[in-house]
Design a protein around this motif. Structure first.
Motif, mmCIF file in Angstrom:
data_model
loop_
_atom_site.group_PDB
_atom_site.id
_atom_site.type_symbol
_atom_site.label_atom_id
_atom_site.label_comp_id
_atom_site.label_asym_id
_atom_site.label_seq_id
_atom_site.Cartn_x
_atom_site.Cartn_y
_atom_site.Cartn_z
ATOM 1 N N TRP A 20 -5.466 -11.859 -3.102
ATOM 2 C CA TRP A 20 -5.712 -10.992 -4.257
ATOM 3 C C TRP A 20 -7.144 -10.462 -4.302
ATOM 4 N N LEU A 62 -5.152 -7.425 -2.526
ATOM 5 C CA LEU A 62 -4.124 -6.705 -3.290
ATOM 6 C C LEU A 62 -4.656 -6.116 -4.587
ATOM 7 N N VAL A 67 -4.659 -0.575 -0.944
ATOM 8 C CA VAL A 67 -4.485 -1.851 -0.263
ATOM 9 C C VAL A 67 -4.469 -1.638 1.249
ATOM 10 N N ARG A 69 -2.984 -2.721 4.070
ATOM 11 C CA ARG A 69 -1.812 -3.488 4.464
ATOM 12 C C ARG A 69 -1.941 -4.111 5.859
ATOM 13 N N ILE A 72 -3.889 -7.297 5.537
ATOM 14 C CA ILE A 72 -3.135 -8.366 4.883
ATOM 15 C C ILE A 72 -2.037 -8.899 5.797
ATOM 16 N N ALA A 117 2.442 -11.381 -5.155
ATOM 17 C CA ALA A 117 1.859 -10.766 -3.956
ATOM 18 C C ALA A 117 2.936 -10.137 -3.091
ATOM 19 N N ALA A 120 4.041 -6.943 -4.618
ATOM 20 C CA ALA A 120 3.071 -5.870 -4.393
ATOM 21 C C ALA A 120 3.160 -5.320 -2.973
ATOM 22 N N LEU A 121 3.591 -6.156 -2.025
ATOM 23 C CA LEU A 121 3.727 -5.731 -0.630
ATOM 24 C C LEU A 121 5.122 -5.205 -0.311
#
Length: 449
Positions: A20, A62, A67, A69, A72, A117, A120-121
């Motif tokens: 986050w 996030l 973001v 990606r 992450i 999370a 959000a992805l």
């Protein structure tokens, strides 16, 4: 290598924090997020030290506007957070005493943070609002009801010569303007208020705490102004400074928004909340209990969006009452302090309302802001930030904003029901680290006198 429970706690908490966009080693609240502290002197876990973790932190995780990606995905491929989360859930509940129930609640909250999370992805189903609120507060979401506090405020403002016949909001704004805290004097004013609150804490709180807590510094804090922050202030418990012989100095900083519109009586409530007998004192005591071997490793990385943070916000919002040895607003020693306290408590009711209106009712941000101004009498600055970056954040809006009201109401009721010798040691961890749910098992039910 298999994980131990303590290592799993470190991997999971700092891993979720990293996802986050948090950095627990950053001394500033502008860089911290879910993990509120790291003062154990233990090596940092892989979920923090891996090169992919650094890349996620730099990109803001996030919580970033855009973001990253790939960063992450690389992080999730390098660090097995799910393994750590599963181990806490499977083994934590079997720990003896209050630790088992505490870790069960923590696991519940960490799982929701993980699922948020994944949402959000676009890797998981949307997390129900009710599940988020119940995880962090132990109760279902409900709207705030400000009418009783507003009625008390109307009577006090009228007594003080600020007529509420035309508009309660105008009267409250006028009262606030006449008592505005000068930004250039925040540091010196904070030091004066801390001295007064220290004296009150010594008289009304410390007699009920064990001898081993008496010498712990309660307010080793530096006040720092910050500009244009989206929060009113950030208490950053550091806890890493040591004496030459290795003993903790229980150090913290408090960053306060230089544009904050706050009266001096409201500022006193804020200082009691953030410093003594609120957050700084609470964290220092948990650190000392860890040094004494009376608190588990989880106490060294206290976590937002959790049932413990709900309890901590409740302690902080009741801190002014504890410093004066009273239970109710009407028992505070002067009218200005009563008005300032009511406005402060209405602001925390507004935080819950911002969450509820945004996530349960689907209300647009401008309408939420207008509602907070009209019904909860918050300043324009607070209404904008609470309805915007706070409420619309996918995790803070659903898990943290409701915690203020929930914790405040719970601690106030426990203080009314119990003798100080029973409730105060429990609140400050002296009977084991508890949260807003598990404290019931330590206090032992109502009317313990």
């Amino acid at each position: 290598m298999s994980l131990t429970l303590d290592r799993a706690l470190a991997e999971a908490i700092l891993g979720i924090d990293t996802l986050w966009g948090g950095d627990v080693m950053n001394p500033s609240g502008t860089g911290r997020f879910i993990a509120d502290s790291w003062f154990s002197d233990e090596p940092l876990p892989t979920s923090y030290t891996d090169a992919t973790a650094a890349a996620v932190r730099v990109a803001g995780g996030l919580s970033a506007g855009e973001v990253d990606r790939p960063a992450i995905e690389a992080y999730l491929g390098a660090v097995n957070l799910r393994e750590a989360l599963d181990l806490i859930a499977s083994e934590g509940s079997g720990e003896p005493g209050v630790r088992g129930p505490f870790l069960t609640g923590l696991a519940t909250c960490l799982d929701v943070m993980w699922d948020l999370a994944m949402e959000a992805l676009d890797k998981g189903e949307p997390v129900p609002y009710s599940r988020s609120v119940e995880a962090s507060t132990g109760q279902a979401p409900t709207p705030s009801e400000p009418s009783a506090k507003v009625a008390a405020l109307i009577a006090l403002l009228d007594e003080a010569g600020y007529s509420t016949e035309g508009s309660v909001l105008d009267a409250a704004d006028a009262w606030r303007r006449d008592r505005m805290t000068p930004a250039a004097s925040i540091g010196s004013l904070a030091r004066a208020l801390i001295a007064e609150l220290q004296a009150g804490t010594a008289a009304h709180v410390m007699p009920y705490l064990p001898e081993e807590m008496q010498g712990v510094p309660r307010a080793n804090v530096e006040f720092l102004p910050i500009k244009d922050a989206w929060f009113s202030g950030s208490m950053n418990y550091l806890g890493r400074a040591r004496t030459p012989d290795g003993k903790p100095l229980y150090d913290a900083s408090y960053e306060i928004n230089a544009s904050l519109e706050i009266s001096i009586p409201e500022f006193m409530h804020l200082v009691s909340h953030e410093v003594v007998p609120g957050h700084v004192m609470t964290f220092a005591y948990v650190q000392h209990l860890y040094v004494l071997g009376k608190v588990g490793f989880e106490g060294t990385m206290l976590t937002m969006n959790s049932r413990y943070s709900t309890l901590a916000e409740g302690i902080a919002n009741n801190a002014l009452f504890m410093a004066f040895g009273v239970n109710e607003v009407s028992e505070l020693p002067d009218r200005d302090l009563q008005i300032g306290t009511l406005l402060s408590l209405l602001q925390d009711d507004a935080k819950n309302q911002a969450s509820f209106l945004t996530w349960n009712e689907g209300m647009a941000q401008p309408e939420v802001a207008a509602t907070l101004r009209r019904d909860f009498l918050v300043s324009e600055e607070r209404a904008g930030k609470l309805s915007g970056p706070w409420a619309n954040h996918p995790i803070l809006g659903r898990m943290y904003l409701p915690s203020y009201r929930a914790g405040t109401d719970a601690v106030a009721e426990w203080r009314r029901r119990n003798d100080p010798a029973v409730i105060l040691p429990a609140l400050y961890g002296c009977k084991g680290l508890v949260d807003v749910v598990t404290i019931e098992g330590v206090v032992g039910g109502p009317d313990q006198h």
